[in-house]
Write a protein that holds these residues in place. Structure first.
Motif, PDB file in Angstrom:
ATOM      1  N   UNK A  84       3.419   3.794   2.434  1.00 44.20           N
ATOM      2  CA  UNK A  84       2.270   4.423   3.060  1.00 44.20           C
ATOM      3  C   UNK A  84       1.108   3.449   2.989  1.00 44.20           C
ATOM      4  N   UNK A  85       0.016   3.807   3.664  1.00 41.75           N
ATOM      5  CA  UNK A  85      -1.172   2.956   3.623  1.00 41.75           C
ATOM      6  C   UNK A  85      -1.687   2.842   2.190  1.00 41.75           C
ATOM      7  N   UNK A  86      -1.985   1.607   1.781  1.00 44.29           N
ATOM      8  CA  UNK A  86      -2.552   1.360   0.467  1.00 44.29           C
ATOM      9  C   UNK A  86      -3.954   0.792   0.653  1.00 44.29           C
ATOM     10  N   UNK A  87      -4.956   1.415   0.026  1.00 45.61           N
ATOM     11  CA  UNK A  87      -6.339   1.055   0.265  1.00 45.61           C
ATOM     12  C   UNK A  87      -7.011   0.707  -1.057  1.00 45.61           C
ATOM     13  N   UNK A  88      -7.554  -0.515  -1.129  1.00 46.83           N
ATOM     14  CA  UNK A  88      -8.304  -0.979  -2.294  1.00 46.83           C
ATOM     15  C   UNK A  88      -9.666  -1.428  -1.781  1.00 46.83           C
ATOM     16  N   UNK A 128       7.844   2.237  10.255  1.00 44.98           N
ATOM     17  CA  UNK A 128       6.523   2.203   9.628  1.00 44.98           C
ATOM     18  C   UNK A 128       5.546   1.551  10.600  1.00 44.98           C
ATOM     19  N   UNK A 129       4.572   2.304  11.086  1.00 45.75           N
ATOM     20  CA  UNK A 129       3.561   1.800  12.006  1.00 45.75           C
ATOM     21  C   UNK A 129       2.191   2.184  11.457  1.00 45.75           C
ATOM     22  N   UNK A 130       1.696   1.338  10.554  1.00 49.21           N
ATOM     23  CA  UNK A 130       0.451   1.639   9.846  1.00 49.21           C
ATOM     24  C   UNK A 130      -0.036   0.339   9.217  1.00 49.21           C
ATOM     25  N   UNK A 131      -1.293   0.309   8.823  1.00 46.35           N
ATOM     26  CA  UNK A 131      -1.773  -0.788   8.000  1.00 46.35           C
ATOM     27  C   UNK A 131      -1.190  -0.593   6.599  1.00 46.35           C
ATOM     28  N   UNK A 176       6.327  -1.917  12.299  1.00 47.61           N
ATOM     29  CA  UNK A 176       5.236  -2.736  12.839  1.00 47.61           C
ATOM     30  C   UNK A 176       4.037  -2.638  11.905  1.00 47.61           C
ATOM     31  N   UNK A 177       4.117  -3.210  10.702  1.00 45.78           N
ATOM     32  CA  UNK A 177       3.037  -3.053   9.717  1.00 45.78           C
ATOM     33  C   UNK A 177       1.850  -3.952  10.022  1.00 45.78           C
ATOM     34  N   UNK A 178       0.677  -3.533   9.546  1.00 46.69           N
ATOM     35  CA  UNK A 178      -0.524  -4.334   9.635  1.00 46.69           C
ATOM     36  C   UNK A 178      -1.048  -4.680   8.257  1.00 46.69           C
ATOM     37  N   UNK A 179      -1.864  -5.745   8.205  1.00 43.85           N
ATOM     38  CA  UNK A 179      -2.467  -6.204   6.956  1.00 43.85           C
ATOM     39  C   UNK A 179      -3.955  -6.419   7.210  1.00 43.85           C
ATOM     40  N   UNK A 180      -4.814  -5.661   6.541  1.00 48.60           N
ATOM     41  CA  UNK A 180      -6.265  -5.795   6.704  1.00 48.60           C
ATOM     42  C   UNK A 180      -6.869  -6.321   5.420  1.00 48.60           C
ATOM     43  N   UNK A 181      -7.517  -7.484   5.520  1.00 52.98           N
ATOM     44  CA  UNK A 181      -8.151  -8.114   4.369  1.00 52.98           C
ATOM     45  C   UNK A 181      -9.599  -8.408   4.725  1.00 52.98           C
ATOM     46  N   UNK A 182     -10.523  -7.757   4.039  1.00 54.72           N
ATOM     47  CA  UNK A 182     -11.928  -7.912   4.344  1.00 54.72           C
ATOM     48  C   UNK A 182     -12.750  -8.163   3.101  1.00 54.72           C
ATOM     49  N   UNK A 183     -13.853  -8.895   3.268  1.00 57.41           N
ATOM     50  CA  UNK A 183     -14.768  -9.163   2.171  1.00 57.41           C
ATOM     51  C   UNK A 183     -16.133  -9.469   2.750  1.00 57.41           C
ATOM     52  N   UNK A 184     -17.169  -9.227   1.959  1.00 56.96           N
ATOM     53  CA  UNK A 184     -18.489  -9.607   2.411  1.00 56.96           C
ATOM     54  C   UNK A 184     -18.635 -11.103   2.526  1.00 56.96           C
ATOM     55  N   UNK A 185     -17.961 -11.846   1.658  1.00 49.62           N
ATOM     56  CA  UNK A 185     -17.983 -13.301   1.649  1.00 49.62           C
ATOM     57  C   UNK A 185     -16.751 -13.780   0.898  1.00 49.62           C
TER      58      UNK A 185
END
Length: 809
Positions: free
Chosen positions: A63-67, A89-92, A117-126
């Protein structure tokens, strides 16, 4: 400590703590042996703030894992580490965002389950850093239908064949002053072409409105996505592409548009004939570069520089470089464009009016094209076409198009343009001005050849190997084989030499005088031989011949002496891994290395395949790919001699390599040439890792033999039995075996086994002594009266008297 850039695409990251996460699976994936570790960059993470999680093998995300909201968070994969997802599986699969300082390195995303079709989202302020990530498998949503196929209809939704399908990678830098660096991301989706899904199809990389910082993509490879290779145009930040390969993606290879964005040194190649997608000729629009912004900004300022772009076999293509109706100014320079598809422009600047769906972009609308060539045999249309692009400049270019009715430059309602210092060799009109006014044309040469995008078959392959000769003119030659695809390449300024061959997965060539031979390949180099002294570069880094092979094994002295024998199932070569020099005293007959060292020195070897035999004796520590390793990673069995009395001596031989584990003393010795050990224990235990089978074992004294954690009968390694049975009177005897020997019962303090000579001597009265042994019985003496010797090779038994009368039968 924050996350900052390091050298060669690496990063320095320091974490306060490290959390090791191991898969619940009891065994590693079946396609990799248990000792395998990939040659991925590993970092030492200690002492700083934040935390790091390290994954070995795999972890399934269902399932989607969010940190979110973490500072200096790192995900570091060691070896064959990956996140995998289940069917459909069609989700981030993983979202890590809203913090600052994020590292994601060495972890693959496994979509090999059907319909995943999984996605990978990686975000940061810097300080976003992403390195060495690969997408594994084919990603096709089960409800996707290519446009125009049965079951497809306009409109979004699975009922129309246009389900929402997640893109693969979503990087985000949320601060306008922040930066992100993404290196060596490899994703070949093998997806459905024509599955734009009304804007909801699967792209390789998406950078959207949430991004406000600068993201640099370096040495990435994106292939065969059915929506876009990269959809990185409608963003509030800056997107920069450096090098990399973008190939056979529908709609666009790279899509950019925000001011300051650029593409430099990349290969963009469209060739449906070579695509591994299931339906490559159903693609909607095989563009190279697409410059557009939608309604995001009122101005673009994009540069395409030092790129090789090719549009070859296609169903449809809008062009090599296309400035859409929402693009304002753009620049193409020092780029080579090859167009083989009819009616396709090398460079197309569309009318900047927003196309009816969006507002017109702000002025200026000029295109600048310099030091750029457009070649190939495309017919009709023009090599460069600009519509309503006033004050554009085309200079120092070369246009060589051999197809019929092909124009060089076509200007449509583009006033004040300049075409100068340019070679134009086309079948149609060199320059078509139409209604464009005040067009300046000067120094035009009609006829002549142009530099085409020079593609070796290996230029599109992910890895590169180059052989560079010295300037003194010395000759060199080579032959190597790879595990995947192979082709000649122009990387490093190499030329394509017809005298060198690349056939199947093997290349054979020669050079000298400062010349360069380069190849692209996939997989690993599994065999290599080189004569002469060329300098080798693997993926841009100078390496020794041994370092070209995929695995590096090093043996480091702890101060004392050591000796070893190492064999591999593939090739094995001396290496300079861990900064060592190559020792001429160490030899490599075939795929076996025999050597010795000491005094803190290091011996290193590169190898392919598996380690099939390892014997190690003395004071040495083993390293695999720069990390400390145990001989047990190569030797599957463990033998322990566990003393149950005051003293026990032992000797044993194995068939597949041996190394000590623990408990060794000066009395214990490993012979790496014979794969044998002799030693002794008293009140403790000695333990050894070994391969193959135990072929001989001798034991004297009280000790348990423990094999792979189980106590075993020593007689299991000695198939023959000798029993000396007394008839009442005292009788002494001696017995020598051809192999190992162990007691089987009846032993007293008068009876003794010498493990060194593989012999036993003792005496019996009214009882019996019994021994188990391997190999032939060589000699038996009874009461010192007769000696019986067996010569099995001559089928001869010799009975020799010792002076007194003795009878035998």
């Amino acid at each position: 400590m924050g996350i900052g850039p390091g050298t060669a695409g690496s990063i320095a990251v320091r974490f306060r703590s490290i959390d090791d996460r191991i898969s619940s699976s009891p065994a590693p994936p079946p396609e990799r042996p248990a000792w395998f570790r990939g040659r991925r960059g590993r970092r030492s993470n200690d002492g700083g703030s934040g935390s790091s999680a390290r994954w070995t093998w795999w972890r399934t995300l269902t399932e989607k894992n969010y940190i979110h909201g973490k500072t200096n968070l790192g995900f570091l994969g060691e070896g064959d580490a990956r996140f995998r997802v289940p069917e459909n599986f069609n989700e981030k699969a993983l979202i890590v965002d809203r913090g600052t300082g994020l590292l994601f390195e060495g972890i693959d995303i496994d979509q090999r389950a059907d319909g995943a079709t999984p996605g990978l989202q990686l975000g940061a302020g810097d300080d976003l850093r992403v390195h060495d990530v690969e997408l594994l498998g084919q990603g096709i949503h089960p409800d996707s239908i290519p446009r125009g196929d049965p079951g497809w209809s306009p409109g979004r939704g699975a009922e129309n064949g246009n389900p929402k399908v997640y893109d693969f990678f979503y990087p985000i830098v949320r601060s306008s002053s922040g930066t992100g660096v993404v290196t060596d991301v490899v994703a070949n989706n093998h997806g459905l072409m024509g599955a734009y899904n009304a804007g909801n199809g699967r792209s390789g990389i998406w950078v959207g409105v949430s991004n406000k910082g600068t993201i640099t993509f370096r040495n990435c490879r994106i292939e065969e996505f059915g929506s876009n290779g990269t959809y990185t145009s409608r963003t509030n930040g800056v997107v920069q592409f450096e090098n990399g390969v973008f190939r056979n993606n529908d709609n666009n290879q790279i899509r950019v548009g925000s001011p300051g964005s650029s593409i430099e040194g990349a290969i963009l190649d469209v060739d449906a004939e070579s695509s591994d997608a299931p339906n490559p000729y159903d693609a909607l629009n095989y563009r190279g570069v697409r410059i557009e912004m939608g309604r995001m900004n009122d101005r673009t300022d994009v540069t395409v520089r030092n790129c090789d772009i090719a549009i070859r076999s296609v169903s449809h293509s809008g062009g090599g470089v296309v400035a859409e109706s929402t693009a304002s100014e753009f620049t193409v320079e020092n780029t080579q464009i090859g167009i083989e598809a009819d009616s396709v422009c090398g460079i197309l600047g569309k009318r900047p009016d927003g196309g009816g769906a969006y507002p017109a972009p702000a002025k200026p609308h000029a295109g600048t094209v310099r030091n750029t060539s457009v070649t190939g045999d495309a017919s009709w249309n023009a090599a460069i076409k600009l519509v309503d692009r006033p004050n554009s400049t085309i200079e120092r270019c070369c246009l060589d198009q051999t197809g019929e009715s092909r124009s060089g430059v076509r200007l449509v309602e583009s006033d004040g343009c300049a075409v100068r210092n340019t070679t134009i060799d086309v079948s149609g009109e060199p320059i078509v001005r139409g209604t464009s006014r005040e067009v300046s044309i000067s120094d035009i040469t009609e006829g002549g050849s142009c530099p085409a995008p020079e593609y070796g078959a290996g230029d599109n392959l992910p890895r590169k190997l180059s052989f560079v000769g010295d300037n003194d003119g010395g000759r060199f030659s080579y032959e190597f084989t790879v595990s995947g695809e192979l082709g000649k390449s122009t990387v490093g300024g190499a030329s394509i030499d017809d005298s060198d061959t690349a056939s199947g997965s093997t290349a054979i060539g020669q050079g000298g005088g400062g010349g360069i031979d380069s190849y692209g390949f996939s997989g690993d180099v599994i065999d290599i031989s080189v004569s002469g002294n060329p300098t080798l570069y693997l993926d841009g880094e100078e390496v020794s011949v041994g370092e070209v092979l995929p695995n590096q094994l090093s043996l480091k002295s702890g101060g004392g002496e050591f000796s070893y024998t190492v064999s591999a199932s593939g090739d094995l070569k001396k290496s300079t891994a861990m900064g060592v020099t190559i020792d001429a005293q160490d030899t490599i007959p075939g795929s076996t290395a025999i050597g010795q060292g000491g005094g803190g020195g290091i011996d290193s070897y590169g190898f392919s395949g598996e380690v099939t035999e390892l014997s190690l004796s003395g004071d040495a520590t083993m390293y695999l790919d720069g990390e400390r390793a145990s001989p047990g990673e190569f030797l599957p069995h463990v033998l322990t001699i566990d003393s149950t009395g005051s003293y026990a001596a032992y000797e044993f031989t194995v068939s597949g390599g041996i190394a000590s584990r623990d408990g060794m003393s000066r009395e214990d010795d490993v012979d790496v040439e014979s794969d044998s050990v002799n030693g002794a224990v008293g009140g403790g235990s000695d333990s050894y890792a070994f391969g193959g089978e135990i072929t001989e074992l001798s034991l004297s004294g009280d000790a348990d033999i423990v094999l792979d954690g189980e106590v075993v009968d020593p007689g299991a390694f000695a198939p023959n039995t000798l029993t000396v049975e007394g008839l009442g009177s005292y009788t002494a005897y001696e017995f020598t075996a051809g192999g190992g020997i162990v007691a089987n019962g009846g032993m007293t303090s008068e009876d003794e086994i010498d493990v060194g000579t593989k012999s036993a001597d003792g005496a019996v009265g009214g009882g019996s002594d019994s021994y188990e042994f391997s190999g032939p019985g060589e000699r038996l003496s009874v009461d010192s009266r007769i000696h019986i010797e067996l010569d099995r090779s001559a089928s001869l038994i010799s009975v020799t008297g010792a002076g007194k009368y003795a009878s035998y039968r």
